[in-house]
Write a protein that holds these residues in place. Structure first.
Motif, PDB file in Angstrom:
ATOM      1  N   LEU A  13       0.891  -1.151   0.000  1.00  0.00           N
ATOM      2  CA  LEU A  13       0.000   0.000   0.000  1.00  0.00           C
ATOM      3  C   LEU A  13       0.933   1.206   0.000  1.00  0.00           C
ATOM      4  O   LEU A  13       1.515   1.557   1.021  1.00  0.00           O
ATOM      5  N   ASN A  14       1.117   1.790  -1.180  1.00  0.00           N
ATOM      6  CA  ASN A  14       2.158   2.793  -1.358  1.00  0.00           C
ATOM      7  C   ASN A  14       1.701   4.214  -1.065  1.00  0.00           C
ATOM      8  O   ASN A  14       2.461   5.011  -0.536  1.00  0.00           O
ATOM      9  N   ARG A  15       0.426   4.518  -1.414  1.00  0.00           N
ATOM     10  CA  ARG A  15      -0.031   5.896  -1.245  1.00  0.00           C
ATOM     11  C   ARG A  15      -1.553   5.947  -1.200  1.00  0.00           C
ATOM     12  O   ARG A  15      -2.229   5.176  -1.865  1.00  0.00           O
ATOM     13  N   LEU A  16      -2.060   6.873  -0.411  1.00  0.00           N
ATOM     14  CA  LEU A  16      -3.482   7.198  -0.371  1.00  0.00           C
ATOM     15  C   LEU A  16      -3.612   8.693  -0.647  1.00  0.00           C
ATOM     16  O   LEU A  16      -2.911   9.492  -0.022  1.00  0.00           O
ATOM     17  N   GLU A  17      -4.499   9.066  -1.576  1.00  0.00           N
ATOM     18  CA  GLU A  17      -4.689  10.496  -1.858  1.00  0.00           C
ATOM     19  C   GLU A  17      -6.152  10.775  -2.167  1.00  0.00           C
ATOM     20  O   GLU A  17      -6.826   9.946  -2.777  1.00  0.00           O
ATOM     21  N   PRO A  18      -6.636  11.947  -1.748  1.00  0.00           N
ATOM     22  CA  PRO A  18      -8.029  12.314  -2.041  1.00  0.00           C
ATOM     23  C   PRO A  18      -8.256  12.440  -3.549  1.00  0.00           C
ATOM     24  O   PRO A  18      -7.391  12.930  -4.285  1.00  0.00           O
ATOM     25  N   ALA A  19      -9.409  11.960  -3.991  1.00  0.00           N
ATOM     26  CA  ALA A  19      -9.811  12.078  -5.402  1.00  0.00           C
ATOM     27  C   ALA A  19     -11.317  12.363  -5.406  1.00  0.00           C
ATOM     28  O   ALA A  19     -12.132  11.456  -5.537  1.00  0.00           O
ATOM     29  N   PHE A  53     -10.805  -5.027   2.207  1.00  0.00           N
ATOM     30  CA  PHE A  53     -11.697  -4.321   3.130  1.00  0.00           C
ATOM     31  C   PHE A  53     -10.944  -3.124   3.682  1.00  0.00           C
ATOM     32  O   PHE A  53      -9.804  -3.263   4.133  1.00  0.00           O
ATOM     33  N   ALA A  54     -11.585  -1.963   3.659  1.00  0.00           N
ATOM     34  CA  ALA A  54     -11.037  -0.765   4.289  1.00  0.00           C
ATOM     35  C   ALA A  54     -11.719  -0.601   5.640  1.00  0.00           C
ATOM     36  O   ALA A  54     -12.953  -0.656   5.744  1.00  0.00           O
ATOM     37  N   PHE A  55     -10.912  -0.432   6.680  1.00  0.00           N
ATOM     38  CA  PHE A  55     -11.411  -0.208   8.041  1.00  0.00           C
ATOM     39  C   PHE A  55     -11.099   1.220   8.436  1.00  0.00           C
ATOM     40  O   PHE A  55     -10.065   1.773   8.053  1.00  0.00           O
ATOM     41  N   ASP A  56     -11.963   1.819   9.238  1.00  0.00           N
ATOM     42  CA  ASP A  56     -11.687   3.174   9.698  1.00  0.00           C
ATOM     43  C   ASP A  56     -10.638   3.147  10.814  1.00  0.00           C
ATOM     44  O   ASP A  56     -10.152   2.076  11.192  1.00  0.00           O
ATOM     45  N   THR A  57     -10.305   4.301  11.326  1.00  0.00           N
ATOM     46  CA  THR A  57      -9.244   4.405  12.335  1.00  0.00           C
ATOM     47  C   THR A  57      -9.642   3.785  13.673  1.00  0.00           C
ATOM     48  O   THR A  57      -8.791   3.592  14.536  1.00  0.00           O
ATOM     49  N   PRO A  63      -8.172  10.105   5.146  1.00  0.00           N
ATOM     50  CA  PRO A  63      -7.788  10.137   6.563  1.00  0.00           C
ATOM     51  C   PRO A  63      -8.617   9.190   7.428  1.00  0.00           C
ATOM     52  O   PRO A  63      -8.225   8.853   8.536  1.00  0.00           O
ATOM     53  N   LYS A  64      -9.763   8.754   6.903  1.00  0.00           N
ATOM     54  CA  LYS A  64     -10.628   7.846   7.650  1.00  0.00           C
ATOM     55  C   LYS A  64     -10.146   6.389   7.571  1.00  0.00           C
ATOM     56  O   LYS A  64     -10.546   5.558   8.363  1.00  0.00           O
ATOM     57  N   ILE A  65      -9.252   6.075   6.612  1.00  0.00           N
ATOM     58  CA  ILE A  65      -8.762   4.703   6.460  1.00  0.00           C
ATOM     59  C   ILE A  65      -7.625   4.452   7.448  1.00  0.00           C
ATOM     60  O   ILE A  65      -6.570   5.069   7.382  1.00  0.00           O
ATOM     61  N   LYS A  90       3.462   1.944   3.075  1.00  0.00           N
ATOM     62  CA  LYS A  90       4.265   3.169   3.229  1.00  0.00           C
ATOM     63  C   LYS A  90       3.362   4.297   3.695  1.00  0.00           C
ATOM     64  O   LYS A  90       3.756   5.449   3.717  1.00  0.00           O
ATOM     65  N   THR A  91       2.123   3.962   4.054  1.00  0.00           N
ATOM     66  CA  THR A  91       1.161   4.962   4.501  1.00  0.00           C
ATOM     67  C   THR A  91       0.957   4.837   6.011  1.00  0.00           C
ATOM     68  O   THR A  91       1.473   3.912   6.639  1.00  0.00           O
ATOM     69  N   SER A  92       0.156   5.731   6.542  1.00  0.00           N
ATOM     70  CA  SER A  92      -0.159   5.639   7.977  1.00  0.00           C
ATOM     71  C   SER A  92      -1.157   4.523   8.238  1.00  0.00           C
ATOM     72  O   SER A  92      -1.325   4.097   9.378  1.00  0.00           O
ATOM     73  N   ALA A  93      -1.824   4.027   7.194  1.00  0.00           N
ATOM     74  CA  ALA A  93      -2.782   2.935   7.339  1.00  0.00           C
ATOM     75  C   ALA A  93      -2.031   1.599   7.308  1.00  0.00           C
ATOM     76  O   ALA A  93      -1.118   1.400   6.512  1.00  0.00           O
TER      77      ALA A  93
END
Length: 160
Positions: free
Chosen positions: A52-58, A84-88, A121-123, A153-156
């Motif tokens: 998981l290299n990057r997350l960016e708003p789209a 599956f994406a989980f919230d924080t 940011p919710k992931i 490489k992300t905070s998730a």
């Protein structure tokens, strides 16, 4: 003549021999079962690293960049995964089936996809829930899942 004596091969002797045989089986069976319970050796197939290299708003979605490192493995015509994406707080938010293939032999590729309606940011965590399809060479869903080594490489977090 009496059949009661153990030394004469009578009923008593057969009972003792039967008891000895039963005792031998009772001790041999658990040992054989323990050998069968040994987990199978892990496949010698090279790892398939998915990062998981990057997350960016789209817009209203979160664009996800996945790095698929097949630098040591055979070509894959298809590699479809269930995510599956989980919230924080650890609550499941979105499920998505994503095709990460084709991936050439000894090649690394980047694949992009969006989690619609979910802000980045919710992931808090991305789970590789399953491999839905894996085709190429002698690959199967099970062997591909076994080969996958998730990283981020992300905070998730990203795991399987």
């Amino acid at each position: 003549m009496s059949d009661a004596g153990p030394g004469r091969g009578g009923i008593g002797g057969r009972l003792l021999a039967g008891a000895a045989l039963a005792a031998a089986l009772i001790t041999a069976i658990p040992a054989a079962m323990a050998q069968d319970a040994t987990p199978p050796a892990k496949s010698d197939a090279p790892p398939l690293k998915i990062e998981l290299n990057r997350l960016e708003p789209a817009g209203e979605a979160c664009r996800t960049y996945m790095l698929v490192d097949n630098s040591r493995g055979p070509a894959l015509k298809s590699l479809k995964v269930d995510l599956f994406a989980f919230d924080t707080e650890g609550v499941a938010q979105k499920r998505l089936a994503v095709e990460l293939g084709p991936v050439q032999e000894k090649k690394t590729v980047v694949r992009l996809f969006d989690f619609a309606g979910l802000a980045c940011p919710k992931i808090g965590r991305l789970l590789l829930n399953d491999v839905l399809a894996c085709e190429g060479g002698d690959a199967t869903r099970e062997t591909c899942l076994e080969r996958i080594e998730p990283a981020t490489k992300t905070s998730a977090a990203f795991d399987r």
